[in-house]
Enzyme design. Sequence first.
Site, PDB file in Angstrom:
ATOM      1  N   ASP A  12       0.784  -1.268  -0.239  1.00 21.17           N
ATOM      2  CA  ASP A  12      -0.003  -0.152  -0.047  1.00 21.17           C
ATOM      3  C   ASP A  12       0.835   1.357   0.015  1.00 21.17           C
ATOM      4  O   ASP A  12       1.857   1.348   0.832  1.00 21.17           O
ATOM      5  CB  ASP A  12      -0.865  -0.075   1.265  1.00 21.17           C
ATOM      6  CG  ASP A  12      -2.231   1.053   1.102  1.00 21.17           C
ATOM      7  OD1 ASP A  12      -1.786   2.147   0.823  1.00 21.17           O
ATOM      8  OD2 ASP A  12      -3.121   0.508   1.207  1.00 21.17           O
ATOM      9  N   ILE A  13       0.751   2.167  -0.738  1.00 19.29           N
ATOM     10  CA  ILE A  13       1.684   3.198  -1.035  1.00 19.29           C
ATOM     11  C   ILE A  13       1.034   4.449  -0.235  1.00 19.29           C
ATOM     12  O   ILE A  13       2.048   5.253   0.167  1.00 19.29           O
ATOM     13  CB  ILE A  13       1.546   4.033  -2.573  1.00 19.29           C
ATOM     14  CG1 ILE A  13       0.110   4.328  -2.929  1.00 19.29           C
ATOM     15  CG2 ILE A  13       2.398   3.128  -3.353  1.00 19.29           C
ATOM     16  CD1 ILE A  13       0.234   5.393  -4.289  1.00 19.29           C
ATOM     17  N   GLN A  39     -14.615   1.942   1.563  1.00 16.30           N
ATOM     18  CA  GLN A  39     -13.770   1.545   0.435  1.00 16.30           C
ATOM     19  C   GLN A  39     -13.645   2.767  -0.650  1.00 16.30           C
ATOM     20  O   GLN A  39     -14.463   3.314  -0.826  1.00 16.30           O
ATOM     21  CB  GLN A  39     -14.716   0.415  -0.123  1.00 16.30           C
ATOM     22  CG  GLN A  39     -13.706   0.014  -1.446  1.00 16.30           C
ATOM     23  CD  GLN A  39     -14.503  -1.172  -2.103  1.00 16.30           C
ATOM     24  OE1 GLN A  39     -15.847  -1.796  -1.851  1.00 16.30           O
ATOM     25  NE2 GLN A  39     -13.877  -1.803  -3.206  1.00 16.30           N
ATOM     26  N   HIS A  89     -10.355  -5.922  -2.461  1.00 11.04           N
ATOM     27  CA  HIS A  89      -9.095  -6.140  -1.883  1.00 11.04           C
ATOM     28  C   HIS A  89      -9.109  -6.483  -0.243  1.00 11.04           C
ATOM     29  O   HIS A  89      -9.702  -5.818   0.227  1.00 11.04           O
ATOM     30  CB  HIS A  89      -8.110  -4.928  -2.207  1.00 11.04           C
ATOM     31  CG  HIS A  89      -8.783  -3.760  -1.681  1.00 11.04           C
ATOM     32  ND1 HIS A  89      -9.622  -2.983  -2.585  1.00 11.04           N
ATOM     33  CD2 HIS A  89      -8.559  -2.849  -0.711  1.00 11.04           C
ATOM     34  CE1 HIS A  89     -10.004  -1.858  -1.935  1.00 11.04           C
ATOM     35  NE2 HIS A  89      -9.149  -1.775  -0.732  1.00 11.04           N
ATOM     36  N   PHE A  90      -8.074  -7.050   0.135  1.00  9.03           N
ATOM     37  CA  PHE A  90      -7.818  -7.437   1.594  1.00  9.03           C
ATOM     38  C   PHE A  90      -6.447  -6.370   2.215  1.00  9.03           C
ATOM     39  O   PHE A  90      -5.342  -6.653   1.279  1.00  9.03           O
ATOM     40  CB  PHE A  90      -7.547  -9.053   1.933  1.00  9.03           C
ATOM     41  CG  PHE A  90      -9.007  -9.771   1.155  1.00  9.03           C
ATOM     42  CD1 PHE A  90      -9.652  -9.932   2.414  1.00  9.03           C
ATOM     43  CD2 PHE A  90      -9.012 -10.034   0.048  1.00  9.03           C
ATOM     44  CE1 PHE A  90     -10.735 -10.938   1.960  1.00  9.03           C
ATOM     45  CE2 PHE A  90     -10.276 -10.529  -0.359  1.00  9.03           C
ATOM     46  CZ  PHE A  90     -11.049 -11.140   0.765  1.00  9.03           C
ATOM     47  N   HIS A  91      -6.631  -6.018   3.134  1.00  7.03           N
ATOM     48  CA  HIS A  91      -5.613  -4.999   3.638  1.00  7.03           C
ATOM     49  C   HIS A  91      -5.169  -5.996   4.921  1.00  7.03           C
ATOM     50  O   HIS A  91      -5.364  -6.644   5.724  1.00  7.03           O
ATOM     51  CB  HIS A  91      -5.833  -3.858   4.564  1.00  7.03           C
ATOM     52  CG  HIS A  91      -6.611  -2.853   3.667  1.00  7.03           C
ATOM     53  ND1 HIS A  91      -6.174  -1.503   3.253  1.00  7.03           N
ATOM     54  CD2 HIS A  91      -7.953  -2.618   3.179  1.00  7.03           C
ATOM     55  CE1 HIS A  91      -6.846  -0.851   2.560  1.00  7.03           C
ATOM     56  NE2 HIS A  91      -7.950  -1.700   2.438  1.00  7.03           N
TER      57      HIS A  91
HETATM   58  P1  AMP Z   1      -9.887   0.988   0.459  1.00  4.34           P
HETATM   59  O1  AMP Z   1     -10.084   2.294   0.816  1.00  4.34           O
HETATM   60  O2  AMP Z   1     -10.274  -0.099   1.413  1.00  4.34           O
HETATM   61  O3  AMP Z   1     -10.487   0.702  -0.869  1.00  4.34           O
HETATM   62  O4  AMP Z   1      -8.369   0.901   0.371  1.00  4.34           O
HETATM   63  C1  AMP Z   1      -7.813   1.365  -0.795  1.00  4.34           C
HETATM   64  C2  AMP Z   1      -6.164   1.340  -0.421  1.00  4.34           C
HETATM   65  O5  AMP Z   1      -5.416   1.428  -1.385  1.00  4.34           O
HETATM   66  C3  AMP Z   1      -5.771   2.378   0.600  1.00  4.34           C
HETATM   67  O6  AMP Z   1      -5.209   1.842   1.607  1.00  4.34           O
HETATM   68  C4  AMP Z   1      -4.612   3.186  -0.375  1.00  4.34           C
HETATM   69  O7  AMP Z   1      -3.795   3.791   0.534  1.00  4.34           O
HETATM   70  C5  AMP Z   1      -4.205   2.244  -1.412  1.00  4.34           C
HETATM   71  N1  AMP Z   1      -3.607   2.704  -2.620  1.00  4.34           N
HETATM   72  C6  AMP Z   1      -4.506   3.546  -3.316  1.00  4.34           C
HETATM   73  N2  AMP Z   1      -3.620   3.783  -4.510  1.00  4.34           N
HETATM   74  C7  AMP Z   1      -2.871   2.886  -4.514  1.00  4.34           C
HETATM   75  C8  AMP Z   1      -1.644   2.565  -5.450  1.00  4.34           C
HETATM   76  N3  AMP Z   1      -1.231   3.087  -6.555  1.00  4.34           N
HETATM   77  N4  AMP Z   1      -0.827   1.505  -5.032  1.00  4.34           N
HETATM   78  C9  AMP Z   1      -0.826   0.941  -4.041  1.00  4.34           C
HETATM   79  N5  AMP Z   1      -1.782   1.358  -3.051  1.00  4.34           N
HETATM   80  C10 AMP Z   1      -2.903   2.139  -3.226  1.00  4.34           C
END
Ligand code: AMP
Length: 140
Positions: free
Chosen positions: A33-34, A96, A102-104
């Site tokens: 995650d960035i 979201q 996706h899974f964190h």
């Molecule tokens: P969610 O809010 O559960 O949909 O989580 C989306 C996640 O994606 C967040 O934790 C962001 O920090 C992460 N994210 C957004 N853009 C990118 C990217 N280009 N590469 C990696 N992680 C990302």
Amino acid sequence: MAYDDQNIFARILRGELPAIKVYEDDQVLAFMDIMPQAEGHTLVIPKNPAVTLLDLAPEAAAYTIQIVQKVAQAMETALGVKGIVLMQLSGTVAGQTVPHVHFHLIPTNVHELGKHAATMGDQEKIKAQAELIKAALAAA
Ligand code: AMP
């Protein structure tokens, strides 16, 4: 729910946007995650074009969870984390922000979770963590 194939993760899956990958096979991708909520924050996504967990085929959900476990084990080995919060947000109401399921995997205590998708992380540090996780996966 209708799937938007221009979402960030769909574009990462097609190779149109970069990602710091730690694992990939024909069904699943795991990457850093960035904007991490804690050091080592990793995302695991099925390649199926599903918006939420509720839209995902049960077989794909089952396989993705197997990889979630495998990556979590590698994070424990590679980063020395003692506890991991598994977070899955389905729907904008739940918070979201990217409309591809996706899974964190967040190495922290649930009570210390930082703000979600808020602050850009140190990309060099994140890349170094990814290399450690990849090495642990390769050794598993
Ligand atoms: P969610 O809010 O559960 O949909 O989580 C989306 C996640 O994606 C967040 O934790 C962001 O920090 C992460 N994210 C957004 N853009 C990118 C990217 N280009 N590469 C990696 N992680 C990302």
